[in-house]
Design an enzyme around this catalytic site. Structure first.
Site, PDB file in Angstrom:
ATOM      1  CG  ASP A 249      15.924  -0.580   1.100  1.00  0.00           C
ATOM      2  OD1 ASP A 249      15.940   0.364   1.913  1.00  0.00           O
ATOM      3  OD2 ASP A 249      15.806  -0.420  -0.131  1.00  0.00           O
ATOM      4  CB  SER A 250      10.382  -2.623   1.233  1.00  0.00           C
ATOM      5  OG  SER A 250      10.229  -1.839   2.391  1.00  0.00           O
TER       6      SER A 250
ATOM      7  CG  ASP B 183       0.022  -0.933   2.204  1.00  0.00           C
ATOM      8  OD1 ASP B 183       0.471  -1.725   1.359  1.00  0.00           O
ATOM      9  OD2 ASP B 183       0.387  -0.929   3.389  1.00  0.00           O
TER      10      ASP B 183
ATOM     11  CG  PHE C 264       3.307   1.528   5.853  1.00  0.00           C
ATOM     12  CD1 PHE C 264       3.188   0.168   6.068  1.00  0.00           C
ATOM     13  CD2 PHE C 264       4.466   2.006   5.254  1.00  0.00           C
ATOM     14  CE1 PHE C 264       4.209  -0.702   5.694  1.00  0.00           C
ATOM     15  CE2 PHE C 264       5.499   1.147   4.874  1.00  0.00           C
ATOM     16  CZ  PHE C 264       5.359  -0.208   5.103  1.00  0.00           C
TER      17      PHE C 264
ATOM     18  CG  ASN D  35       7.813   2.291   8.534  1.00  0.00           C
ATOM     19  OD1 ASN D  35       6.806   2.186   9.227  1.00  0.00           O
ATOM     20  ND2 ASN D  35       7.778   2.421   7.217  1.00  0.00           N
TER      21      ASN D  35
ATOM     22  CB  THR E 254      12.805  -0.587  10.406  1.00  0.00           C
ATOM     23  OG1 THR E 254      11.935   0.380   9.801  1.00  0.00           O
ATOM     24  CG2 THR E 254      12.004  -1.476  11.342  1.00  0.00           C
TER      25      THR E 254
HETATM   26  P1  IMP Z   1      12.633   2.148   3.247  1.00  0.00           P
HETATM   27  O1  IMP Z   1      12.223   2.445   4.658  1.00  0.00           O
HETATM   28  O2  IMP Z   1      13.833   2.889   2.791  1.00  0.00           O
HETATM   29  O3  IMP Z   1      12.716   0.669   2.998  1.00  0.00           O
HETATM   30  O4  IMP Z   1      11.473   2.758   2.337  1.00  0.00           O
HETATM   31  C1  IMP Z   1      10.345   2.038   2.085  1.00  0.00           C
HETATM   32  C2  IMP Z   1       9.292   2.912   1.395  1.00  0.00           C
HETATM   33  O5  IMP Z   1       8.675   2.108   0.402  1.00  0.00           O
HETATM   34  C3  IMP Z   1       8.213   3.318   2.379  1.00  0.00           C
HETATM   35  O6  IMP Z   1       8.392   4.599   2.878  1.00  0.00           O
HETATM   36  C4  IMP Z   1       6.950   3.229   1.537  1.00  0.00           C
HETATM   37  O7  IMP Z   1       6.800   4.423   0.837  1.00  0.00           O
HETATM   38  C5  IMP Z   1       7.266   2.118   0.531  1.00  0.00           C
HETATM   39  N1  IMP Z   1       6.823   0.807   1.054  1.00  0.00           N
HETATM   40  C6  IMP Z   1       7.601  -0.247   1.456  1.00  0.00           C
HETATM   41  N2  IMP Z   1       6.860  -1.271   1.888  1.00  0.00           N
HETATM   42  C7  IMP Z   1       5.583  -0.873   1.784  1.00  0.00           C
HETATM   43  C8  IMP Z   1       4.356  -1.501   2.122  1.00  0.00           C
HETATM   44  O8  IMP Z   1       4.281  -2.626   2.654  1.00  0.00           O
HETATM   45  N3  IMP Z   1       3.240  -0.777   1.858  1.00  0.00           N
HETATM   46  C9  IMP Z   1       3.274   0.470   1.317  1.00  0.00           C
HETATM   47  N4  IMP Z   1       4.399   1.113   1.019  1.00  0.00           N
HETATM   48  C10 IMP Z   1       5.553   0.449   1.238  1.00  0.00           C
END
Ligand code: IMP
Length: 205
Positions: free
Chosen positions: A71-72, A162, A159, A9, A7
């Site tokens: 992935d979230s 949230d 982030f 992030n 990641t």
């Molecule tokens: P990924 O990096 O493609 O998995 O995208 C995840 C996106 O889902 C992030 O940019 C956030 O917008 C949202 N997201 C995932 N996890 C969280 C969290 O723990 N808190 C708030 N937003 C989240």
């Protein structure tokens, strides 16, 4: 034991580091691995599971290391599960992470304008996948974090969405400390499920 987490992030990385530390696992980000920067694979899966697998397999192959991907995203019931796998870019692709987060949140509030509290149920979902450099999927897990979408942002921590996820106790997810969030969150739940398997893989099991 070192585990590469695929990641870029920094917030996810901080959470993963805190979650895996008690297991004796030190989480490394992509920028800490020689040979980078690594090109981002196209995340065109229809599900969180598929995208976690795409990322874990691609970065394990590129780095030659066992790799964990997360992935979230957010599923909102009144929006038929949107933004779902499009959570990161719901408000568009332009700008840096914080601008995108602000636009994502603004769009979510617009889409839910006038929807009453009882129909604003939602959850964060996190799918984790661990892959090896030859493309083998070694472990997978899924965690969820339930709440409802508020009518405006609250709290300074965390982030992404949230500040908009209101928990059953009335606080927003951005009003929790990192440790509290990890104890309740989708990412914490997914990591607790996959953790023992990760430890066994890293220790040769
Ligand atoms: P990924 O990096 O493609 O998995 O995208 C995840 C996106 O889902 C992030 O940019 C956030 O917008 C949202 N997201 C995932 N996890 C969280 C969290 O723990 N808190 C708030 N937003 C989240």
């Amino acid at each position: 034991m070192d585990l590469l987490a695929a990641t870029s992030n920094p917030h996810k990385l901080d959470e993963l580091r805190a979650i895996f530390a008690p297991l004796g696992v030190r989480v490394l980000g992509l920028s800490e691995i020689p040979g980078g920067p690594f090109p981002e694979p196209v995340e065109d899966g229809a599900t969180f599971e598929a995208n976690a697998r795409i990322k874990a397999v691609a970065y394990a192959a590129m780095t030659g290391r066992v790799c964990l991907a997360d992935d979230s995203g957010l599923e909102v019931d009144a929006l038929g599960g949107a933004p779902g796998v499009h959570s990161a870019y719901y408000g568009g692709t332009a700008g840096g992470r914080s601008e995108r987060d602000a636009r994502n949140n603004a769009r979510l509030l617009r889409e839910l304008d006038g929807v009453p509290a009882e129909r604003r149920t939602a959850r964060f979902v996190c799918c984790m996948c661990v892959a090896d450099p030859s493309g083998g999927v070694l472990a997978e897990s899924r965690g969820t974090y339930e709440g409802r979408i508020g009518t405006g942002p609250r709290g300074e921590n965390g982030f992404g969405y949230d500040p908009l996820l209101i928990l059953p106790d009335g606080r927003s997810s951005a009003e929790l400390s990192e440790a509290e969030k990890n104890s309740m969150s989708h990412r914490g739940a997914a990591a607790r499920l996959i953790g023992p398997r990760v430890v066994s893989l890293l220790s040769g099991g």
